[in-house]
Scaffold this motif. Structure first.
Motif, PDB file in Angstrom:
ATOM      1  N   ASN A  87       0.743  -4.113  -7.866  1.00 47.13           N
ATOM      2  CA  ASN A  87      -0.714  -4.234  -7.907  1.00 47.13           C
ATOM      3  C   ASN A  87      -1.164  -5.697  -7.747  1.00 47.13           C
ATOM      4  OD1 ASN A  87      -0.004  -5.260 -10.373  1.00 47.13           O
ATOM      5  ND2 ASN A  87      -1.102  -3.736 -11.589  1.00 47.13           N
ATOM      6  N   VAL A  88      -0.244  -6.554  -7.282  1.00 49.96           N
ATOM      7  CA  VAL A  88      -0.581  -7.936  -6.952  1.00 49.96           C
ATOM      8  C   VAL A  88      -0.745  -8.062  -5.441  1.00 49.96           C
ATOM      9  CG1 VAL A  88       0.164 -10.347  -7.075  1.00 49.96           C
ATOM     10  CG2 VAL A  88       0.602  -8.790  -8.998  1.00 49.96           C
ATOM     11  N   LEU A  89       0.282  -7.728  -4.711  1.00 52.92           N
ATOM     12  CA  LEU A  89       0.208  -7.556  -3.256  1.00 52.92           C
ATOM     13  C   LEU A  89       0.585  -6.098  -3.013  1.00 52.92           C
ATOM     14  CD1 LEU A  89       1.836 -10.881  -2.006  1.00 52.92           C
ATOM     15  CD2 LEU A  89      -0.585 -10.259  -1.965  1.00 52.92           C
ATOM     16  N   ASP A  90      -0.423  -5.256  -2.979  1.00 51.55           N
ATOM     17  CA  ASP A  90      -0.209  -3.810  -3.010  1.00 51.55           C
ATOM     18  C   ASP A  90       0.781  -3.338  -1.952  1.00 51.55           C
ATOM     19  OD1 ASP A  90      -2.095  -3.837  -4.964  1.00 51.55           O
ATOM     20  OD2 ASP A  90      -3.682  -2.900  -3.782  1.00 51.55           O
ATOM     21  N   PHE A  91       1.549  -2.311  -2.318  1.00 55.34           N
ATOM     22  CA  PHE A  91       2.458  -1.697  -1.361  1.00 55.34           C
ATOM     23  C   PHE A  91       1.650  -1.204  -0.167  1.00 55.34           C
ATOM     24  CE2 PHE A  91       4.947   1.618   0.600  1.00 55.34           C
ATOM     25  CZ  PHE A  91       6.255   1.145   0.519  1.00 55.34           C
ATOM     26  N   PRO A  92       2.019  -1.629   1.057  1.00 59.52           N
ATOM     27  CA  PRO A  92       1.235  -1.251   2.248  1.00 59.52           C
ATOM     28  C   PRO A  92       1.605   0.134   2.783  1.00 59.52           C
ATOM     29  CG  PRO A  92       2.941  -2.818   2.846  1.00 59.52           C
ATOM     30  CD  PRO A  92       3.055  -2.628   1.363  1.00 59.52           C
ATOM     31  N   TYR A  93       1.057   1.141   2.130  1.00 60.66           N
ATOM     32  CA  TYR A  93       1.285   2.511   2.604  1.00 60.66           C
ATOM     33  C   TYR A  93       0.699   2.689   3.994  1.00 60.66           C
ATOM     34  CZ  TYR A  93       2.673   4.046  -2.086  1.00 60.66           C
ATOM     35  OH  TYR A  93       3.318   4.211  -3.280  1.00 60.66           O
ATOM     36  N   GLY A  94       1.370   3.518   4.792  1.00 61.36           N
ATOM     37  CA  GLY A  94       0.870   3.837   6.115  1.00 61.36           C
ATOM     38  C   GLY A  94       0.052   5.110   6.108  1.00 61.36           C
TER      39      GLY A  94
END
Length: 271
Positions: A183-190
């Motif tokens: 939640n800092v550099l959010d996981f980049p879901y596609g």
């Protein structure tokens, strides 16, 4: 590649270059390049002559290069594997990585040049890595100078460029790890929750197909399991790998060490 070869030749023929010069810059005394600097951690038991694989690691936001050379999950991995750790210092403790060919990209190239002047470097094993904002910086360097700096592999941790970036260059191999609950550099879901999306940029840049393999999950500490997805049918024998875990924004135990073991053909160990 010619750029790197010329630098290595300079190191061989010049009596002012080599390991003796490196004694002036260690943990508390960084190496300087003009008004900028970087930190060094030599591997344990190095004889001062053997060519060294190099890991250039970019620190996170509001940190300095003094942290990675003391960090157990970073220098603890490199010094046990015969790898020279280089940790540049960002201006104002951060990096300029959102635009192509920034001053920090040139600084990274200058750091590698200076390292080659000071140390016998193995030109076939030059790696870049970083954590958080430093990971984005490592991606930027690989995107802009991956070929010029002869980067064999990118090791990204919890931070990516924009995934529609048009990279001028690329590393020979890209490896990335990211926590699904970051939640800092959010996981980049596609699209539709695609969890392979964080490495789409490199799959495209390296000409990988959509066919992926999923080896068995792995872990080095019992409370953290990582799931790997990899693509090995890329152009020019390039490879891309993505490790995901159920945690947040951190460097997973043993992750850097395992990547170096695999890249250097060593049996995976921990730490």
């Amino acid at each position: 590649m010619r750029y790197l070869f010329c630098l290595l030749m300079l190191w061989v023929v010049s009596p002012t270059f080599g390991h003796a010069a490196s004694s002036r810059c260690q943990l508390d005394v960084p190496c300087t390049i003009g008004d900028r600097s970087y930190h060094v951690k030599e591997p344990d038991g190095w004889d001062g002559k053997r060519p060294l694989p190099v890991l250039i690691h970019f620190h996170g936001w509001q940190r300095t290069g003094a942290l990675p050379v003391q960090h157990q999950r970073i220098s603890g991995a490199t010094r046990l594997r015969g790898v020279l750790l280089i940790a540049p210092n960002g201006l104002r403790k951060t990096w300029n990585m959102w635009s192509p060919e920034t001053e920090d990209v040139q600084f990274a190239a200058d750091v590698l040049k200076d390292v080659i002047n000071r140390y016998p470097v193995d030109p076939d094993n030059i790696f870049v890595s970083g954590y958080s904002y430093g990971s984005i910086m490592a991606w930027r360097v690989a995107c802009d100078r991956g070929e010029a700096m002869n980067i064999r592999a990118l090791l990204g941790i919890s931070g990516t460029l924009r995934l529609d970036e048009d990279c001028a260059e690329a590393p020979k191999e890209a490896r990335h790890v990211h926590g699904l609950k970051d939640n800092v550099l959010d996981f980049p879901y596609g699209p539709e929750g695609d969890t392979t999306y964080p490495v789409k940029l490199w799959r495209d840049a390296l000409g990988c197909s959509d066919t992926a393999s999923t080896p068995e999950d792995w872990s080095v500490v019992e409370f953290l399991t990582l799931t790997r997805t990899s693509w090995s049918d890329c152009a020019g024998d390039a490879q891309v790998a993505l490790d995901t875990h159920p945690g947040g924004h951190f460097i997973p135990h043993g992750w850097i060490g395992r990547q170096l073991d695999e890249l250097l053909g060593r049996p995976p160990t921990y730490p």
